[in-house]
Design an enzyme around this catalytic site. Structure first.
Site, PDB file in Angstrom:
ATOM      1  N   ASP A   1       0.884   2.775  -5.474  1.00  0.00           N
ATOM      2  CA  ASP A   1       0.232   3.622  -4.498  1.00  0.00           C
ATOM      3  C   ASP A   1      -0.875   4.435  -5.172  1.00  0.00           C
ATOM      4  O   ASP A   1      -0.644   5.104  -6.188  1.00  0.00           O
ATOM      5  CB  ASP A   1       1.289   4.555  -3.888  1.00  0.00           C
ATOM      6  CG  ASP A   1       0.678   5.513  -2.896  1.00  0.00           C
ATOM      7  OD1 ASP A   1       0.441   5.105  -1.760  1.00  0.00           O
ATOM      8  OD2 ASP A   1       0.400   6.666  -3.278  1.00  0.00           O
TER       9      ASP A   1
ATOM     10  N   GLU B   1      -4.017  -1.118  -6.233  1.00  0.00           N
ATOM     11  CA  GLU B   1      -4.147  -1.854  -4.972  1.00  0.00           C
ATOM     12  C   GLU B   1      -2.749  -2.256  -4.523  1.00  0.00           C
ATOM     13  O   GLU B   1      -2.035  -2.936  -5.249  1.00  0.00           O
ATOM     14  CB  GLU B   1      -5.062  -3.074  -5.178  1.00  0.00           C
ATOM     15  CG  GLU B   1      -5.142  -4.016  -4.006  1.00  0.00           C
ATOM     16  CD  GLU B   1      -5.499  -3.359  -2.663  1.00  0.00           C
ATOM     17  OE1 GLU B   1      -6.531  -2.674  -2.596  1.00  0.00           O
ATOM     18  OE2 GLU B   1      -4.730  -3.533  -1.704  1.00  0.00           O
TER      19      GLU B   1
ATOM     20  N   ASP C   1     -10.723   5.728  -1.941  1.00  0.00           N
ATOM     21  CA  ASP C   1     -11.362   5.007  -0.833  1.00  0.00           C
ATOM     22  C   ASP C   1     -10.286   4.366   0.045  1.00  0.00           C
ATOM     23  O   ASP C   1     -10.143   3.143   0.082  1.00  0.00           O
ATOM     24  CB  ASP C   1     -12.297   3.945  -1.441  1.00  0.00           C
ATOM     25  CG  ASP C   1     -13.045   3.157  -0.394  1.00  0.00           C
ATOM     26  OD1 ASP C   1     -13.168   3.629   0.752  1.00  0.00           O
ATOM     27  OD2 ASP C   1     -13.528   2.053  -0.736  1.00  0.00           O
TER      28      ASP C   1
ATOM     29  N   SER D   1     -15.877  -2.095  -5.236  1.00  0.00           N
ATOM     30  CA  SER D   1     -15.971  -1.017  -6.222  1.00  0.00           C
ATOM     31  C   SER D   1     -15.487  -1.415  -7.629  1.00  0.00           C
ATOM     32  O   SER D   1     -16.176  -1.096  -8.613  1.00  0.00           O
ATOM     33  CB  SER D   1     -15.240   0.226  -5.723  1.00  0.00           C
ATOM     34  OG  SER D   1     -13.926  -0.072  -5.310  1.00  0.00           O
TER      35      SER D   1
HETATM   36  C1  LIG Z   1     -11.395   0.427   1.950  1.00  0.00           C
HETATM   37  S1  LIG Z   1     -10.483  -0.723   1.033  1.00  0.00           S
HETATM   38  C2  LIG Z   1     -11.073  -0.499  -0.613  1.00  0.00           C
HETATM   39  C3  LIG Z   1     -12.442  -0.982  -0.889  1.00  0.00           C
HETATM   40  C4  LIG Z   1     -12.886  -0.818  -2.310  1.00  0.00           C
HETATM   41  N1  LIG Z   1     -12.645   0.528  -2.814  1.00  0.00           N
HETATM   42  C5  LIG Z   1     -14.349  -1.139  -2.451  1.00  0.00           C
HETATM   43  O1  LIG Z   1     -15.188  -0.231  -2.389  1.00  0.00           O
HETATM   44  O2  LIG Z   1     -14.678  -2.295  -2.652  1.00  0.00           O
HETATM   45  C6  LIG Z   1      -8.923   0.031   0.932  1.00  0.00           C
HETATM   46  C7  LIG Z   1      -7.892  -0.763   0.123  1.00  0.00           C
HETATM   47  O3  LIG Z   1      -6.760   0.068  -0.100  1.00  0.00           O
HETATM   48  C8  LIG Z   1      -5.590  -0.729  -0.119  1.00  0.00           C
HETATM   49  N2  LIG Z   1      -4.486   0.215   0.097  1.00  0.00           N
HETATM   50  C9  LIG Z   1      -3.989   0.680   1.268  1.00  0.00           C
HETATM   51  N3  LIG Z   1      -3.093   1.655   1.032  1.00  0.00           N
HETATM   52  C10 LIG Z   1      -3.028   1.829  -0.311  1.00  0.00           C
HETATM   53  C11 LIG Z   1      -2.309   2.713  -1.168  1.00  0.00           C
HETATM   54  N4  LIG Z   1      -1.480   3.638  -0.670  1.00  0.00           N
HETATM   55  N5  LIG Z   1      -2.505   2.617  -2.507  1.00  0.00           N
HETATM   56  C12 LIG Z   1      -3.372   1.700  -3.020  1.00  0.00           C
HETATM   57  N6  LIG Z   1      -4.076   0.833  -2.252  1.00  0.00           N
HETATM   58  C13 LIG Z   1      -3.913   0.896  -0.929  1.00  0.00           C
HETATM   59  C14 LIG Z   1      -5.843  -1.741   0.964  1.00  0.00           C
HETATM   60  O4  LIG Z   1      -5.058  -2.894   0.743  1.00  0.00           O
HETATM   61  C15 LIG Z   1      -7.354  -1.996   0.807  1.00  0.00           C
HETATM   62  O5  LIG Z   1      -7.583  -3.104  -0.033  1.00  0.00           O
END
Ligand SMILES: C[S@@+](CC[C@H](N)C(=O)[O-])C[C@H]1O[C@@H](n2cnc3c(N)ncnc32)[C@H](O)[C@@H]1O
Length: 268
Positions: free
Chosen positions: A131, A106, A153, A88
Site C-alpha cells: 500500500d 503498486e 498519485d 511516472s
Molecule cells: C493514477 S494511477 C498511477 C499512475 C502513475 N503514477 C503515473 O503517473 O504513471 C494509480 C495506481 O495506483 C494503484 N493503487 C491503487 N491503490 C493503491 C494503494 N493503496 N497503494 C499502491 N497503489 C495503489 C492502482 O492500481 C493504479 O495503478
C-alpha cells in the site's frame, strides 16, 4: 500536466550532485501501450499527448516541455514507432544518475508484475507490492539519500481519497521535512480540492504550491474537468517554472475554455 511537472521536479533535484531518492506511492505500470485495446477504446490520449506529439520538437513555445517530451519521443522511437507512453516510474527512472534511486509501490497484481518486469535489470529501482500510503510511514525518510521527492498519485476511486491524501502529505512532511512532495488531485468541481487544501493549511502546513489546469469551468461534478498538482516544499523558483510549463501546455489541452493557474496556497 502531472508528468511535465514531475519531470521538472526531478530535474531540479539533479541540479545538485549529491544523490537523491524518489518514492512513487501509486506507480501504475510504468509504460502504457497507446495502441492497445484499453487506450484505443477511449482514445483520450489523442487529445492529450497526441496533440503534443504532432508538433515540431523544436517549436520555441514548447521549450518548457522539452525535457519531458524528449523522453516521450525517445521511448516511441525506441519501440519502432509504436506508441508506448511512459508513466511516472519510467520517467523518473530515466532521469536517475548513478547513486540515485527510485522506490515504486503498486497494489494491483498485474500492474505490479509489469513494473517488476520493466525494471528487472535496473538495480536503482525497487518495486513493492504494498500500500502506497503505508509506504510513507515505512519508507520515509529514505535510507539511501538525504534529498528526495515523494509523488502521491492515487486513483481517486474511493470517496475519502482526499482525506487520505491530506493525511499522507502531512505524514510525509513530518517524516522527511526537507523532501519535496507532489500530490495529484482531480478537479471535478471546486469544493473537494478546496477542502483538501484548507485541511492542509489548517494543519499548519507551509510552503505549499498548487498547479492546476481546467479544461472547462468545473461545474459538472460528474466529469473530470481538470486536475491539480500540490507541491509541498517546492524547489527554488519552481513556481515560475510551473507557470511556464502550464502556459506551454494550455493551447494544446481542451478547447477554448482551458485555464491554467499556479498559486501559493501557503507561502514559505
Ligand atoms: C493514477 S494511477 C498511477 C499512475 C502513475 N503514477 C503515473 O503517473 O504513471 C494509480 C495506481 O495506483 C494503484 N493503487 C491503487 N491503490 C493503491 C494503494 N493503496 N497503494 C499502491 N497503489 C495503489 C492502482 O492500481 C493504479 O495503478
Amino acid at each position: 500536466m502531472k508528468h511535465a511537472l514531475l519531470t521538472a521536479l526531478v530535474n531540479a533535484l539533479r541540479r545538485k550532485s549529491t544523490p537523491f531518492s524518489v518514492l512513487d506511492t501509486h506507480a501504475g505500470t510504468g509504460l502504457y501501450d497507446l495502441s492497445g485495446p484499453q487506450a484505443q477504446s477511449t482514445g483520450e490520449w489523442r487529445d492529450g499527448i497526441g496533440r503534443l506529439l504532432d508538433t515540431d520538437p523544436d517549436a520555441p513555445d514548447l521549450a518548457p516541455l522539452q525535457s519531458w517530451l524528449g523522453i516521450v519521443r525517445g521511448i516511441i522511437h525506441a519501440h519502432d514507432g509504436k506508441l508506448f507512453y511512459p508513466g511516472s516510474p519510467e520517467l523518473i527512472a530515466r532521469l536517475l544518475r548513478p547513486g540515485d534511486s527510485l522506490t515504486c509501490c503498486e497494489l494491483h497484481p498485474e500492474d505490479q508484475r509489469s513494473l517488476k518486469a520493466l525494471f528487472r535489470h535496473n538495480p536503482a529501482v525497487s518495486v513493492h507490492g504494498r500500500d502506497g500510503y503505508q509506504a510513507i510511514t515505512a519508507l520515509l525518510p529514505p535510507r539511501t539519500a538525504k534529498r528526495g521527492l515523494t509523488i502521491i498519485d492515487p486513483p481517486f476511486e474511493q470517496r475519502d481519497e482526499f482525506t487520505h491524501l491530506a493525511a499522507a502529505v502531512i505524514e510525509a512532511r513530518a517524516r522527511f521535512p526537507g523532501g519535496i512532495i507532489a500530490a495529484w488531485y482531480p478537479i471535478k468541481h471546486r469544493a473537494p480540492p478546496r477542502a483538501f487544501l484548507h485541511a492542509l493549511k489548517d494543519a499548519g502546513q507551509r510552503n505549499l504550491l498548487t498547479a492546476e489546469l481546467t479544461l472547462r469551468p468545473p461545474l459538472d461534478p460528474g466529469r473530470l474537468n481538470g486536475c491539480g498538482l500540490l507541491v509541498a516544499g517546492p524547489p527554488y523558483r519552481f513556481d515560475e517554472e510551473a507557470r511556464s510549463i502550464l502556459d506551454a501546455l494550455r493551447p494544446y489541452m481542451g478547447e477554448d475554455e482551458t485555464e491554467a493557474d499556479v498559486e501559493w496556497v501557503v507561502p514559505e
